[in-house]
Design a protein around this motif. Structure first.
Motif, PDB file in Angstrom:
ATOM      1  N   ASP A 188       4.059  12.819  72.454  1.00 29.11           N
ATOM      2  CA  ASP A 188       5.508  12.735  72.348  1.00 29.11           C
ATOM      3  C   ASP A 188       5.938  12.914  70.890  1.00 29.11           C
ATOM      4  OD1 ASP A 188       8.129  12.315  73.089  1.00 29.11           O
ATOM      5  OD2 ASP A 188       7.990  10.148  72.889  1.00 29.11           O
ATOM      6  N   GLY A 189       6.923  13.789  70.661  1.00 25.53           N
ATOM      7  CA  GLY A 189       7.456  14.004  69.317  1.00 25.53           C
ATOM      8  C   GLY A 189       6.707  15.024  68.488  1.00 25.53           C
ATOM      9  N   GLU A 190       5.560  15.498  68.961  1.00 22.43           N
ATOM     10  CA  GLU A 190       4.819  16.514  68.197  1.00 22.43           C
ATOM     11  C   GLU A 190       5.542  17.855  68.257  1.00 22.43           C
ATOM     12  OE1 GLU A 190       0.149  15.890  67.598  1.00 22.43           O
ATOM     13  OE2 GLU A 190       0.675  16.492  69.634  1.00 22.43           O
ATOM     14  N   ARG A 191       5.445  18.603  67.169  1.00 24.91           N
ATOM     15  CA  ARG A 191       6.023  19.953  67.100  1.00 24.91           C
ATOM     16  C   ARG A 191       4.911  20.883  66.631  1.00 24.91           C
ATOM     17  NH1 ARG A 191      11.511  19.018  67.338  1.00 24.91           N
ATOM     18  NH2 ARG A 191      12.116  16.873  66.845  1.00 24.91           N
ATOM     19  N   ILE A 192       4.387  21.633  67.559  1.00 17.02           N
ATOM     20  CA  ILE A 192       3.146  22.381  67.338  1.00 17.02           C
ATOM     21  C   ILE A 192       3.437  23.871  67.285  1.00 17.02           C
ATOM     22  CG2 ILE A 192       0.860  22.897  68.275  1.00 17.02           C
ATOM     23  CD1 ILE A 192       1.098  20.126  69.737  1.00 17.02           C
ATOM     24  N   GLY A 193       3.003  24.532  66.210  1.00 18.25           N
ATOM     25  CA  GLY A 193       3.076  25.980  66.102  1.00 18.25           C
ATOM     26  C   GLY A 193       1.739  26.592  66.466  1.00 18.25           C
ATOM     27  N   VAL A 194       1.758  27.624  67.307  1.00 19.51           N
ATOM     28  CA  VAL A 194       0.534  28.284  67.760  1.00 19.51           C
ATOM     29  C   VAL A 194       0.462  29.658  67.099  1.00 19.51           C
ATOM     30  CG1 VAL A 194      -0.810  29.048  69.758  1.00 19.51           C
ATOM     31  CG2 VAL A 194       0.716  27.071  69.961  1.00 19.51           C
ATOM     32  N   ALA A 222       7.704  27.333  74.148  1.00 14.32           N
ATOM     33  CA  ALA A 222       8.428  28.583  73.904  1.00 14.32           C
ATOM     34  C   ALA A 222       7.486  29.639  73.341  1.00 14.32           C
ATOM     35  CB  ALA A 222       9.591  28.345  72.946  1.00 14.32           C
ATOM     36  N   ASP A 223       7.441  30.788  73.980  1.00 19.56           N
ATOM     37  CA  ASP A 223       6.592  31.903  73.555  1.00 19.56           C
ATOM     38  C   ASP A 223       7.466  32.951  72.886  1.00 19.56           C
ATOM     39  OD1 ASP A 223       4.533  33.657  73.177  1.00 19.56           O
ATOM     40  OD2 ASP A 223       3.952  33.810  75.280  1.00 19.56           O
ATOM     41  N   GLU A 224       7.352  33.073  71.575  1.00 19.52           N
ATOM     42  CA  GLU A 224       8.125  34.006  70.755  1.00 19.52           C
ATOM     43  C   GLU A 224       9.637  33.833  70.972  1.00 19.52           C
ATOM     44  OE1 GLU A 224       6.909  35.532  68.430  1.00 19.52           O
ATOM     45  OE2 GLU A 224       4.825  36.061  68.849  1.00 19.52           O
ATOM     46  N   PRO A 225      10.168  32.621  70.748  1.00 18.23           N
ATOM     47  CA  PRO A 225      11.604  32.418  70.963  1.00 18.23           C
ATOM     48  C   PRO A 225      12.488  33.178  69.991  1.00 18.23           C
ATOM     49  CG  PRO A 225      10.653  30.508  69.867  1.00 18.23           C
ATOM     50  CD  PRO A 225       9.504  31.402  70.251  1.00 18.23           C
ATOM     51  N   VAL A 282       6.018  23.011  71.691  1.00 12.13           N
ATOM     52  CA  VAL A 282       4.884  23.898  71.437  1.00 12.13           C
ATOM     53  C   VAL A 282       5.460  25.303  71.367  1.00 12.13           C
ATOM     54  CG1 VAL A 282       2.687  24.798  72.247  1.00 12.13           C
ATOM     55  CG2 VAL A 282       3.246  22.394  72.633  1.00 12.13           C
ATOM     56  N   VAL A 283       5.292  25.987  70.224  1.00  7.74           N
ATOM     57  CA  VAL A 283       5.945  27.272  70.031  1.00  7.74           C
ATOM     58  C   VAL A 283       4.957  28.312  69.505  1.00  7.74           C
ATOM     59  CG1 VAL A 283       6.744  26.571  67.722  1.00  7.74           C
ATOM     60  CG2 VAL A 283       7.881  28.463  68.888  1.00  7.74           C
ATOM     61  N   THR A 323       4.903  31.825  67.648  1.00  6.59           N
ATOM     62  CA  THR A 323       5.771  32.733  66.890  1.00  6.59           C
ATOM     63  C   THR A 323       5.015  33.289  65.695  1.00  6.59           C
ATOM     64  OG1 THR A 323       7.869  32.946  65.674  1.00  6.59           O
ATOM     65  CG2 THR A 323       6.750  30.829  65.532  1.00  6.59           C
ATOM     66  N   HIS A 324       5.391  34.493  65.274  1.00  5.48           N
ATOM     67  CA  HIS A 324       4.839  35.062  64.041  1.00  5.48           C
ATOM     68  C   HIS A 324       5.793  34.845  62.865  1.00  5.48           C
ATOM     69  CE1 HIS A 324       7.423  38.390  65.575  1.00  5.48           C
ATOM     70  NE2 HIS A 324       7.722  38.502  64.294  1.00  5.48           N
ATOM     71  N   ASP A 325       6.908  34.150  63.127  1.00  4.97           N
ATOM     72  CA  ASP A 325       7.901  33.895  62.076  1.00  4.97           C
ATOM     73  C   ASP A 325       7.447  32.686  61.257  1.00  4.97           C
ATOM     74  OD1 ASP A 325      10.213  32.954  60.636  1.00  4.97           O
ATOM     75  OD2 ASP A 325      11.432  34.256  61.911  1.00  4.97           O
ATOM     76  N   ARG A 326       6.901  32.934  60.071  1.00  5.67           N
ATOM     77  CA  ARG A 326       6.298  31.867  59.277  1.00  5.67           C
ATOM     78  C   ARG A 326       7.329  30.918  58.690  1.00  5.67           C
ATOM     79  NH1 ARG A 326       3.072  36.422  56.241  1.00  5.67           N
ATOM     80  NH2 ARG A 326       5.023  37.411  56.885  1.00  5.67           N
ATOM     81  N   TRP A 327       8.507  31.428  58.344  1.00  2.35           N
ATOM     82  CA  TRP A 327       9.566  30.536  57.880  1.00  2.35           C
ATOM     83  C   TRP A 327       9.944  29.562  58.985  1.00  2.35           C
ATOM     84  CZ3 TRP A 327      14.343  29.320  59.740  1.00  2.35           C
ATOM     85  CH2 TRP A 327      15.137  28.521  58.916  1.00  2.35           C
ATOM     86  N   PHE A 328      10.082  30.053  60.206  1.00  7.32           N
ATOM     87  CA  PHE A 328      10.434  29.211  61.346  1.00  7.32           C
ATOM     88  C   PHE A 328       9.367  28.143  61.577  1.00  7.32           C
ATOM     89  CE2 PHE A 328      10.661  28.270  65.913  1.00  7.32           C
ATOM     90  CZ  PHE A 328      12.017  28.042  66.077  1.00  7.32           C
ATOM     91  N   LEU A 329       8.094  28.528  61.486  1.00  7.13           N
ATOM     92  CA  LEU A 329       7.014  27.560  61.651  1.00  7.13           C
ATOM     93  C   LEU A 329       7.120  26.429  60.635  1.00  7.13           C
ATOM     94  CD1 LEU A 329       3.941  29.897  62.286  1.00  7.13           C
ATOM     95  CD2 LEU A 329       4.895  28.260  63.902  1.00  7.13           C
ATOM     96  N   ASP A 330       7.372  26.775  59.376  1.00 11.51           N
ATOM     97  CA  ASP A 330       7.482  25.748  58.339  1.00 11.51           C
ATOM     98  C   ASP A 330       8.720  24.868  58.536  1.00 11.51           C
ATOM     99  OD1 ASP A 330       5.402  25.376  56.621  1.00 11.51           O
ATOM    100  OD2 ASP A 330       5.999  26.937  55.226  1.00 11.51           O
ATOM    101  N   ALA A 331       9.784  25.445  59.042  1.00 11.85           N
ATOM    102  CA  ALA A 331      11.031  24.693  59.206  1.00 11.85           C
ATOM    103  C   ALA A 331      10.978  23.750  60.397  1.00 11.85           C
ATOM    104  CB  ALA A 331      12.212  25.663  59.378  1.00 11.85           C
TER     105      ALA A 331
END
Length: 596
Positions: free
Chosen positions: A28-34, A156-159, A183-184, A186-194
């Motif tokens: 719960d509460g985790e925000r995971i970038g794949v 979300a897969d490539e939102p 769980v997302v 994405t190849h958007d690195r700024w989005f991953l960091d944000a």
């Protein structure tokens, strides 16, 4: 609280496993970038997590009553349905209209309630049908449908696909404020960091887990490689170079670095800048001369609207400009004016006599589907010099992911991302000295983007890039210009942050003004107030110094306990608390300093 678990999950399509005995969980509460290579199993992993794909073996366990929202890469929307029915279902208007959260989603993604002061109306009517909508509009509707519902976990897969920078910025702020787990892919690195606080890397059938967003992932991965000394020299240098850029950043970046820690400083202490700007400008000047591209008093109109109104804009040798703007503002049209495929209604575009231009468009039609990958590159040139090193066509293909037999695959059998990579490489092999890139990051994974950035670092020439990928845009360009819908090309000294601020002001039609000073405040503190402020500044500075020393000791202990996972978790938590306290103190220091 644990939301779901994968236990010894296997999944394969063909002889090579995408997932091999993978075990992991989401709390719960985790925000995971794949992250990971295209075709490496990212989409398969999240589809299994969401229960949309069954594993070949192993077990997937969801918590009782878990509410999962899933956004796939491809929108499965009913073309005959209206936007209202797709997003809001049969919820009465007075119910959703009274919900501030729903109103914010509809404004952020569909433009409802926003003004169109610039003449660029990107709003989506609730009563419009899905049929006939563009890819970007369908993506916004699909996103809105997922976000409006209440979920414990969103997958979300490539939102960010088909979204512009403004929409991506809104989506990042929405996810950051939303309490549900995420769980997302994405190849958007700024989005991953944000957005994310954990990173999963899918590679060779395994999932490697890292704490933190993309910047922390790059650091942790470089640390592992440096300590183990198990990765080839070129790959290590690429990672170090990426870290150097993350630490220094272009002048336009106004946000604080994600990490200013001794471990990162040690890695990049002797690392040169990502680009030797002086050397590249010298090469570019030798190839191009003083005159490259001059847009002089250009006016260009489309039916019902003037895109450019007496625009003057000049590009010099070696200049690297990032171009941003809302959909329909004329970004692609401006590139076509530069390469002479579009003719201005008035004014002129002057091109230097030695200009050799290449234009990467958003289309893939020029590739012959019957040709082999290597043949299509070698027919242009077999060797190319990037920086001070000569590369063969095959070596560059390998750098962009075409390994082994893949170089002999017919182009007609390539995926969209592979065709994009091939298209970019063919342009570079022709050795242009002016390069126009229109959304070059579409369908490219993070590893390929890093390789492309490294290749472009050594390319001497003038570059104009249009991209919704904020990280790529800031990484490749030296300055940002914008099309804000007012018919001119505007320089943005503050980069993308300034663009987003201006867009928000134009939407609300309420230009931001500095907050009024308190009554009786003449603008500067005097007497006891000034003395107290200086004393507080000194106290904060001493506290920040002590926190830096404490962080240094924690990094030493992290290195000492590199193989003790439990201890690493404990130390990392303490380090995060130290960094959080330091960030708060720095914000307070800045507010006090600005008031002096």
């Amino acid at each position: 609280m644990n939301l779901l678990n994968l236990e010894n999950v296997d999944k394969a399509y063909g002889p090579s496993p995408l997932l091999d005995a993978v075990s992991l969980g989401v709390d719960d509460g985790e925000r995971i970038g794949v992250v990971g290579r295209n075709g490496g199993g990212k989409s398969t992993l999240v589809s299994i997590l969401a229960g949309r794909t069954e594993p070949d073996s192993g077990r997937v366990t969801h918590a009782r009553g878990l509410r999962v929202g899933y956004l796939g890469q491809h929108d499965a929307l009913d073309p005959s349905a209206t936007v209202r029915a797709t997003v809001l279902g049969d919820v009465p208007e007075h119910t959703w209209a009274g919900d501030a959260r729903v109103r914010d989603i509809l404004r952020g993604l569909l433009g409802l309630g926003a003004t169109a002061s610039t003449g660029l109306d990107d709003r989506i009517d609730l009563d419009a049908t899905i049929a006939g909508m563009s890819g970007g509009e369908r993506r916004r509707v699909a996103l809105a449908a997922v976000l409006v519902a209440e979920h414990d976990l969103i997958i979300a897969d490539e939102p960010t696909n088909h979204l512009d920078i403004e929409a991506i910025d809104w989506l990042a702020r929405h996810f950051a404020a939303r309490p549900s787990a995420l769980v997302v892919v994405t190849h958007d690195r700024w989005f991953l960091d944000a957005v994310t606080n954990r990173t999963w890397e899918v590679a060779d059938g395994q999932v490697q887990r890292y704490d933190g967003g993309y910047a922390a992932y790059v650091l942790a991965k470089a640390e592992r490689q440096r300590l183990a000394a198990a990765t080839e020299e070129r790959r290590q240098n690429l990672m170090r170079k990426e870290l150097a850029w993350l630490r220094r950043g272009p002048p336009a970046r106004s946000t604080k670095p994600k990490f200013r820690i001794d471990a990162a400083n040690a890695l990049i202490a002797d690392e040169p800048p990502a680009r030797d700007t002086v050397e590249l400008t010298r090469f570019a000047s030798a190839r191009l001369g003083k005159d490259v591209l001059d847009v002089e008093d250009v006016t260009y109109a489309v039916p019902g609207r003037t895109l450019f109104d007496h625009v003057t804009w000049r590009l010099g040798p070696g200049e690297r400009a990032g171009l941003v703007g809302v959909n329909g503002s004329g970004k692609s049209t401006l590139l076509r004016l530069l390469d002479a495929t579009a003719v201005p209604g008035s004014g002129k575009v002057k091109r230097g006599k030695t200009v050799r231009m290449a234009h990467l468009s958003q289309e893939l039609a020029e590739l012959d589907p019957a040709r082999r990958v290597l043949e299509s590159v070698e027919e242009i040139r077999k060797y190319i010099t990037v920086g001070k090193k000569e590369w063969t066509a095959g070596q560059l293909l390998e750098r962009l992911g075409f390994t082994g037999d893949r170089q002999w695959t017919p182009i007609g059998e390539l995926s969209g991302g592979e065709r994009r990579r091939l298209q970019i490489l063919r342009l570079l092999m022709d050795e242009p000295n002016v390069l126009l890139l229109d959304e070059p990051t579409n369908d490219l994974d993070i590893e390929t983007l890093t390789e492309l950035e490294d290749i472009l670092d050594g390319w001497p020439g003038t570059l104009v890039v249009v991209s919704h990928d904020r990280y790529f845009l800031e990484r490749i360009s030296d300055h940002i210009v914008a099309l804000l819908g007012d018919g001119v090309v505007s320089a943005l000294p503050g980069g993308v942050d300034e663009y987003l601020r201006r867009r928000e002001e134009s939407r609300t039609q309420e230009p931001r003004t500095p907050p009024a000073a308190p009554a009786g405040d003449s603008g500067a503190q005097g007497g006891g107030g000034a003395w107290a402020a200086r004393k507080e500044l000194a106290r904060i500075e001493r506290r920040i110094e002590r926190l830096d020393e404490r962080a240094a000791r924690l990094h030493e202990r992290l290195a000492e306990h590199a193989t003790d996972y439990a201890k690493l978790v404990e130390l990392n938590t303490e380090l995060k608390n130290v960094q959080s306290e330091k960030d708060d103190l720095e914000e307070t220091w800045l507010e006090l300093a600005e008031s002096q």
